[in-house]
Write an enzyme that holds these catalytic residues in place. Structure first.
Site, PDB file in Angstrom:
ATOM      1  N   GLU A 174       0.763  -1.497  -0.263  1.00 11.73           N
ATOM      2  CA  GLU A 174      -0.029  -0.040  -0.298  1.00 11.73           C
ATOM      3  C   GLU A 174       0.644   1.504   0.398  1.00 11.73           C
ATOM      4  O   GLU A 174       0.759   2.118  -0.223  1.00 11.73           O
ATOM      5  CB  GLU A 174      -1.139   0.446   1.848  1.00 11.73           C
ATOM      6  N   HIS A 250      -4.542   1.248   7.503  1.00  7.04           N
ATOM      7  CA  HIS A 250      -2.955   1.505   7.282  1.00  7.04           C
ATOM      8  C   HIS A 250      -2.321   2.216   8.181  1.00  7.04           C
ATOM      9  O   HIS A 250      -3.045   2.730   9.386  1.00  7.04           O
ATOM     10  CB  HIS A 250      -3.126   3.209   6.075  1.00  7.04           C
ATOM     11  N   CYS A 369      -3.068  11.319   4.029  1.00  6.37           N
ATOM     12  CA  CYS A 369      -3.028  10.283   2.784  1.00  6.37           C
ATOM     13  C   CYS A 369      -3.086  10.879   1.102  1.00  6.37           C
ATOM     14  O   CYS A 369      -2.764  10.247   0.281  1.00  6.37           O
ATOM     15  CB  CYS A 369      -4.578   9.565   2.242  1.00  6.37           C
TER      16      CYS A 369
HETATM   17  O1  SUG Z   1      -7.923   2.822  -0.152  1.00  3.64           O
HETATM   18  N1  SUG Z   1     -10.611   4.608   0.402  1.00  3.64           N
HETATM   19  C1  SUG Z   1      -8.950   4.779   0.349  1.00  3.64           C
HETATM   20  C2  SUG Z   1      -8.593   6.297   1.059  1.00  3.64           C
HETATM   21  C3  SUG Z   1      -6.742   5.980   1.288  1.00  3.64           C
HETATM   22  C4  SUG Z   1      -6.301   6.375   1.796  1.00  3.64           C
HETATM   23  N2  SUG Z   1      -5.020   6.734   2.435  1.00  3.64           N
HETATM   24  C5  SUG Z   1      -4.235   6.485   3.288  1.00  3.64           C
HETATM   25  N3  SUG Z   1      -4.348   5.787   4.860  1.00  3.64           N
HETATM   26  N4  SUG Z   1      -2.951   6.599   3.673  1.00  3.64           N
HETATM   27  C6  SUG Z   1      -8.189   3.478   1.101  1.00  3.64           C
HETATM   28  O2  SUG Z   1      -9.943   2.688   1.670  1.00  3.64           O
HETATM   29  C7  SUG Z   1     -13.021   4.682  -0.647  1.00  3.64           C
HETATM   30  C8  SUG Z   1     -13.614   4.603  -2.089  1.00  3.64           C
HETATM   31  C9  SUG Z   1     -15.073   4.976  -1.885  1.00  3.64           C
HETATM   32  O3  SUG Z   1     -15.566   3.751  -1.023  1.00  3.64           O
HETATM   33  O4  SUG Z   1     -15.680   5.152  -2.827  1.00  3.64           O
HETATM   34  C10 SUG Z   1     -10.803   4.534  -0.686  1.00  3.64           C
HETATM   35  O5  SUG Z   1     -10.435   3.627  -1.270  1.00  3.64           O
END
Ligand code: SUG
Length: 445
Positions: A174, A250, A369
């Site tokens: 990730e 994460h 993020c």
């Molecule tokens: O991968 N949300 C992302 C959020 C990423 C956050 N990144 C960090 N913590 N670095 C994920 O879960 C949600 C999309 C949706 O539900 O429409 C989403 O992909």
């Protein structure tokens, strides 16, 4: 030579929506089917990026990906004109269409893992795009991510670009969301902390019971090998599986580091004391600040709701760091009380700045993020594609571009609208010219 830590923020794409795609990410599931505002989302992100540039930090922008992803829809058997492909997917497999429409590339902390030149074997900055295999909608990002990174960091003498890791759960990766770097000065060799959720090849090892552990030890070790990091400059730490089960999907939702500061929650890791001792041993300098937040002050529930640790810690001057926090931290009584206290504790963190990034927060993406950190020398900064670097002109240009092309409301049902394909393509074609990126989207056509 001067050195910096640059932040490259993901520009929110025109299809930003709430589709509830991320099992294990509480905000994504809670906001499933809410109406989004792509225009506001993009502007909130730009405002934060510009504010950091105005603080004197090096700030860049990474372009979004083309969505709906017609290339993937065709690859899985939907055929005909673009409008027919969209229509067939919407009627026959709406969940797959939703996965092909997410603007999730905005969270560039998941774009790649980056090791600065001071740490690597060949003196180049190394980038490995994250394969994001745990989530279908994210697993379609890495090839284009690699292209965008190569078009942004486009000088072979300074930047080395690797292919993403093999697309298998054993190598679930990730990116920088599970990686942080401690150092004395950004240009000095640092200690890279890799935090993983599970060991794929050791079924006896601890792992979460409910939600997925997206990052494997095997992936983190592969990246350290690819980037040519030696054992003494890496620490591999397992994330506490119990907090993954409470929505900490994460590590950057529960810990963040900057220079000689590691800011983390008491429940973030497994074998915490042992790992902190290893960090102390490998981090040669003496003034290391471990800032541990106890559960008695901030519960895991408040961590997940407020994103206290999904903050950016930035260095404003040699003895002054600031925390860049979402306004959700200000609104949470326990967290805002903690932050008010933190800046008086005598650690390098002396300021807190709040930003409204609610459109992204509602999908589980906080300020940290939205950015990919790249520690760089002055010469490396000058080798970056200059059209990706934030300044007054780019800020104004991108805001006008968003005003011209983005909708101010989008429902999940709108993803079946063929007009959205045209809007998105026209917008991104113009963006590739603004940012001089070349044909980064070509294979998707
Ligand atoms: O991968 N949300 C992302 C959020 C990423 C956050 N990144 C960090 N913590 N670095 C994920 O879960 C949600 C999309 C949706 O539900 O429409 C989403 O992909």
């Amino acid at each position: 030579m001067k050195h910096y830590e640059a932040n490259f923020d993901g520009l929110v794409g025109p299809t930003h929506n709430y589709a509830g795609l991320s099992y294990g990410n509480v905000a994504s599931l809670n906001n499933a089917a809410a109406t989004s505002n792509p225009k506001a989302a993009a502007k909130q992100g730009l405002k934060k990026a510009k504010a950091l540039a105005d603080m004197g930090l090096v700030q860049g922008v990474l372009a979004p990906q083309e969505r709906p992803d017609l290339h993937t829809l065709r690859r899985i058997g939907f055929s005909g004109t673009d409008a027919q492909v969209l229509n067939k997917a919407a009627t026959q497999a709406p969940a797959l269409l939703r996965a092909c429409c997410s603007a999730s590339s905005m969270w560039t902390a998941n774009a790649a893992t980056v090791s600065p030149s001071a740490d690597t074997y060949d003196g180049k900055i190394h980038f490995t795009p994250a394969n994001l295999v745990d989530k279908l909608h994210r697993s379609i990002e890495p090839v284009t991510t690699g292209r965008i990174l190569a078009a942004t960091f486009n000088h072979p003498r300074h930047f080395a670009h690797h292919q993403h890791l093999p697309e298998h759960t054993s190598f679930g990766d990730e990116g920088a969301a599970n990686h942080t770097r401690l150092c004395q000065e950004y240009g000095h060799a640092g200690l890279e902390l890799f935090v993983y959720g599970q060991e794929a090849t050791n079924p006896a090892a601890k792992k979460p019971k409910k939600y997925p552990a997206r990052q494997t030890l095997e992936a983190s070790q592969a990246i350290a090998r690819l980037h040519g990091l030696d054992d003494e400059s890496c620490v591999f730490i397992q994330q506490n599986p119990d907090v993954i089960d409470q929505g900490v999907f994460h590590n950057d939702v529960i810990a963040v580091g900057n220079q000689n500061v590691l800011f983390y929650h008491e429940q973030a890791f497994l074998h915490t004391e042992e790992k902190l001792a290893e960090i102390r041993r490998k981090f040669s300098a003496t003034d290391l600040h471990f800032i541990c937040v106890p559960t008695s002050k901030v519960s895991i529930d408040d961590v997940v709701k407020s994103y206290l640790f999904n903050t950016q810690i930035v260095t404003l001057s040699p003895d002054e760091m600031a925390i860049i926090a979402p306004t959700d931290c200000q609104a949470n009584p326990a967290v805002s009380a903690y932050l008010n206290e933190l800046i008086t504790l005598g650690t390098p963190i002396k300021q807190v700045h709040y930003f409204d990034v609610k459109q992204s927060m509602q999908n589980g993406g906080g300020p940290a993020c939205l950015r990919l950190r790249v520690a760089m020398t002055e010469m490396e900064v000058s080798a970056v594609n200059p059209h990706t670097l934030m300044n007054d002109a780019l800020f104004n240009r991108l805001n006008l571009w968003v005003d011209k092309h983005y909708r101010d409301r989008l429902d999940v049902a709108d993803l079946a609208d063929p007009q959205l394909i045209n809007e998105s393509r026209i917008a991104l074609d113009e963006l590739t010219q603004i940012m001089k990126l070349g044909s980064v989207y070509q294979f998707q056509r």
